[in-house]
Design an enzyme around this catalytic site. Structure first.
Site, PDB file in Angstrom:
ATOM      1  N   SER A 327     -18.196  -9.702  -8.007  1.00 41.48           N
ATOM      2  CA  SER A 327     -16.939 -10.130  -7.220  1.00 41.48           C
ATOM      3  C   SER A 327     -17.045 -10.896  -6.174  1.00 41.48           C
ATOM      4  O   SER A 327     -15.987 -11.498  -5.832  1.00 41.48           O
ATOM      5  CB  SER A 327     -15.977  -8.920  -6.920  1.00 41.48           C
ATOM      6  OG  SER A 327     -15.476  -8.435  -8.227  1.00 41.48           O
ATOM      7  N   HIS A 370      -3.846  -3.303 -12.116  1.00 48.11           N
ATOM      8  CA  HIS A 370      -3.009  -3.660 -10.766  1.00 48.11           C
ATOM      9  C   HIS A 370      -1.701  -4.006 -10.710  1.00 48.11           C
ATOM     10  O   HIS A 370      -1.205  -4.515  -9.708  1.00 48.11           O
ATOM     11  CB  HIS A 370      -3.996  -4.919 -10.023  1.00 48.11           C
ATOM     12  CG  HIS A 370      -5.556  -4.357  -9.885  1.00 48.11           C
ATOM     13  ND1 HIS A 370      -6.427  -4.671 -10.631  1.00 48.11           N
ATOM     14  CD2 HIS A 370      -5.916  -3.835  -8.613  1.00 48.11           C
ATOM     15  CE1 HIS A 370      -7.612  -4.125 -10.050  1.00 48.11           C
ATOM     16  NE2 HIS A 370      -6.999  -3.424  -8.730  1.00 48.11           N
ATOM     17  N   CYS A 383      -8.875  -7.798  -8.110  1.00 46.12           N
ATOM     18  CA  CYS A 383      -8.322  -7.477  -9.671  1.00 46.12           C
ATOM     19  C   CYS A 383      -9.251  -8.772 -10.407  1.00 46.12           C
ATOM     20  O   CYS A 383      -9.341  -9.750 -10.162  1.00 46.12           O
ATOM     21  CB  CYS A 383      -7.132  -7.828  -9.670  1.00 46.12           C
ATOM     22  SG  CYS A 383      -6.343  -8.051 -11.321  1.00 46.12           S
TER      23      CYS A 383
END
Length: 647
Positions: A327, A370, A383
């Protein structure tokens, strides 16, 4: 019978003719001999004088003193120390094996070492000195000097040897030196004659290798008188060479020591950079090793310990290790989408916990989803679905273009070994590499730093520094050569709308400081040093449908090699960035728990110039942090450094 006067006269004339012929021949011979002697002694006098001198006088090289290496503040990190050693010359020794056995009674000398020396003696000319033992103590050296009459051919010598006073701290950066090998010579087109000196040492890896020409210096020479078989009779003249250039690196030795100690025995890497100049302040790979072992000749046992360790201490993970960025790559995807105009900061995407493409379901890390997220909340809560969606809108080629713009998929030019370029894939890359078309699923995976994307910790630090500064800053490791400071190149602004960079920075700030930020527990609470960052977790195994339905196994329950990599990137202060840090912990689990605390500590060490102050940590953590910092066995900044200079 009496001879007549006529007969006598004819006989006399014959004798006279023979005498004249013989005299003429002798005169001609003398003339030729005289001409030859004149040619040799007068016309060719200089030439034959030179040949005579070359037979009588030899010129031998004197190894130059190797340049020293310092940190940015002048602290020694690679020096030279006096080396007491013993050499033996076969011509003078006679029975070499007998002499070596006598020598072994004075200093520790194993049978293996004796056999190795005997083989080396046979390989070399009889008058070439061979090193038997080095790094002797003064007592051992003196003992041999006193017993010299009973050790024919053995000579005690004093030279210089490389020493690394900070041992494990700079092993992967500075590297080490070792004897010149045939392989080394094969890679050099016109080798320096000094490389032919037996056991002359050159850089093998790291800064020692890649700045070898600067550090080596120029050899001196000495003229020695030798007899007809090459034995040295006396030294006639000595001309000292030029020592190598000293180097000053951009690294701060105390920050580097902090980073190395903080990593401990983790299989991990940390990089800290100045976001304006690109100066690398720390670049630590763990676990490390002692480079002095290689200089002295590492034993098989010690080498086996290093090679059999599954944490790979010999690998420089900061530049050689390649990892899916996870991420931490999401800023790249976000900037590509913003720059291309397919989204705005307020664009919302609904996350139900998964994303379906072509009948395949791609999951978010949060199984329940989310809900609706925008750019800032998607970065703060990491997310996955948000980035799946925007990646398909912008396409892989523009994402890859943005990644390269931020320093990914490039080999950064530092004087270190095995620097990897990583992989910043696009459609053309897959076609060239695999002969296959790029698929939609490849874009989905790449959007969150998985799939084919591979980066090094150094590249992640560069990416973070560029996002923080808005400039195309490049990393650098050499601060000065000799007394000449190397100016930092002026970094041009990135061709990215500053407003888009500001929006991504805001999202990174919320990662640390928003209520639902994934790294809130690793935030800095001091208002003058608030940080921005991004967590990352990179899978190293496939998670099947059955496991997802029954519940994904936690990292703690898996064997170490199957656990996720933990990543974290950050910079501070958030409103006026000075330093960027990237951390990768191999198989560390979650980025927020394994990597973020390491990065925060290193960032605070850079910002404060000393031990991280407890006041910068959340109150609930200060007791634990205080104990942790006290237990760190750091080098004292003011402690005298061992090792000597060229003296």
């Amino acid at each position: 019978m009496r001879r007549t006067p006529r007969d006598t006269e004819e006989s006399t004339r014959g004798v006279r003719r023979r005498a004249l012929l013989m005299g003429g021949a002798m005169a001609g011979f003398v003339a030729v001999l005289g001409a030859r002697m004149r040619y040799l002694q007068i016309d060719q006098a200089d030439q034959f004088k030179l040949l005579a001198e070359e037979n009588r006088i030899n010129i031998r090289l004197i190894p130059p003193a190797r340049g020293l290496i310092f940190d940015r503040n002048g602290k020694l990190i690679a020096g030279n120390e006096q080396n007491y050693r013993i050499v033996i010359t076969r011509e003078d020794a006679g029975d070499v094996e007998l002499v070596l056995k006598r020598l072994s009674q004075l200093i520790p000398l194993t049978q293996d070492e004796i056999d190795k020396t005997l083989k080396e003696v046979e390989r070399r000319s009889s008058f070439v000195p061979i090193i038997v033992a080095d790094r002797l103590s003064w007592e051992e050296f003196s003992k041999i000097a006193l017993n010299a009459p009973s050790l024919p051919g053995v000579t005690p010598e004093v030279g210089l040897s490389r020493v690394y006073p900070r041992d494990t701290d700079f092993a992967h950066v500075v590297g080490y030196v070792g004897p010149v090998s045939e392989k080394d010579l094969e890679g050099i087109e016109n080798p320096d004659p000094v490389l032919q000196i037996p056991k002359f040492q050159i850089g093998k890896i790291g800064v020692e290798r890649w700045t070898e020409d600067l550090l080596r210096g120029r050899a001196g020479q000495k003229r020695i008188e030798v007899n007809h078989v090459g034995r040295v009779m006396r030294e006639l003249e000595r001309i000292e060479g030029d020592p190598g250039n000293d180097l000053r690196l951009t690294i701060d030795a105390d920050i580097q020591n902090f980073a190395q100690v903080r990593l401990g025995e983790e299989s991990a890497a940390m990089v800290a950079m100045d976001v304006e100049t690109g100066d690398v302040l720390a670049i630590a790979s763990g676990p490390s090793f002692d480079p002095n072992l290689f200089v002295r000749g590492i034993s098989r046992k010690d080498y086996s310990v290093l090679t059999e360790n599954d944490h790979r201490p010999l690998a420089n993970k900061t530049v050689q290790g390649l990892y899916p960025p996870g991420s931490t790559f999401k800023m790249v995807t976000a900037l590509a989408a913003l720059q291309d105009g397919v989204i705005t900061p307020g664009t919302g995407v609904y996350c139900p916990g998964h994303y379906e493409v072509g009948g395949r379901r791609f999951h978010c890390w949060k199984r329940s989803g989310h809900g609706t997220v925008s750019l800032h909340s998607a970065l703060a809560e990491s997310c996955d679905v948000y980035f799946y969606d925007i990646a398909l809108k912008v396409g892989i080629d523009k994402i890859a273009e943005m990644g390269r713009l931020l320093g990914l998929g490039q080999r950064h030019d530092l004087p270190m070994s095995a620097i990897a370029a990583g992989v910043m894939p696009d459609k053309a890359w897959k076609q060239e590499s695999y002969g296959q078309e790029w698929r939609i699923g490849d874009t989905v995976n790449a959007s969150i730093g998985q799939g084919y994307v591979l980066t090094s910790p150094l590249q992640l630090a560069v990416m973070t520094a560029r996002i923080a500064s808005g400039k195309a800053v490049t990393p650098r490791l050499v601060h000065a050569i000799g007394s000449e400071v190397q100016p930092a190149p002026e970094a041009p602004p990135l061709p990215i709308d500053p407003q888009y960079l500001a929006e991504v920075r805001r999202g990174m700030f919320e990662v640390m400081n928003a209520q639902r930020g994934t790294a809130k527990s690793s935030r800095i609470v001091d208002e003058t040093m608030l940080m921005a960052g991004k967590t990352g977790t990179a899978q190293v195994r496939n998670i099947g449908t059955a496991e997802r339905e029954s519940g994904v196994r936690k990292n703690e329950s898996l064997p170490w090699r199957l656990r996720d990599h933990a990543l974290f990137v950050c910079y501070a202060p958030h409103d006026k960035p000075k330093y960027a840090v990237a951390v990768v912990v191999e198989h560390g689990g979650g980025g927020s728990t394994a990597a973020a605390p390491l990065a925060r500590d290193l960032l605070l060490r850079c910002l404060t110039g000393g031990m991280p102050p407890l006041s910068a940590y959340p109150a609930a953590q200060r007791g634990r942090i205080e104990t942790q910092l006290k237990e760190m066995k750091l080098r004292s900044p003011d402690s005298p450094m061992p090792g000597k200079s060229r003296a």
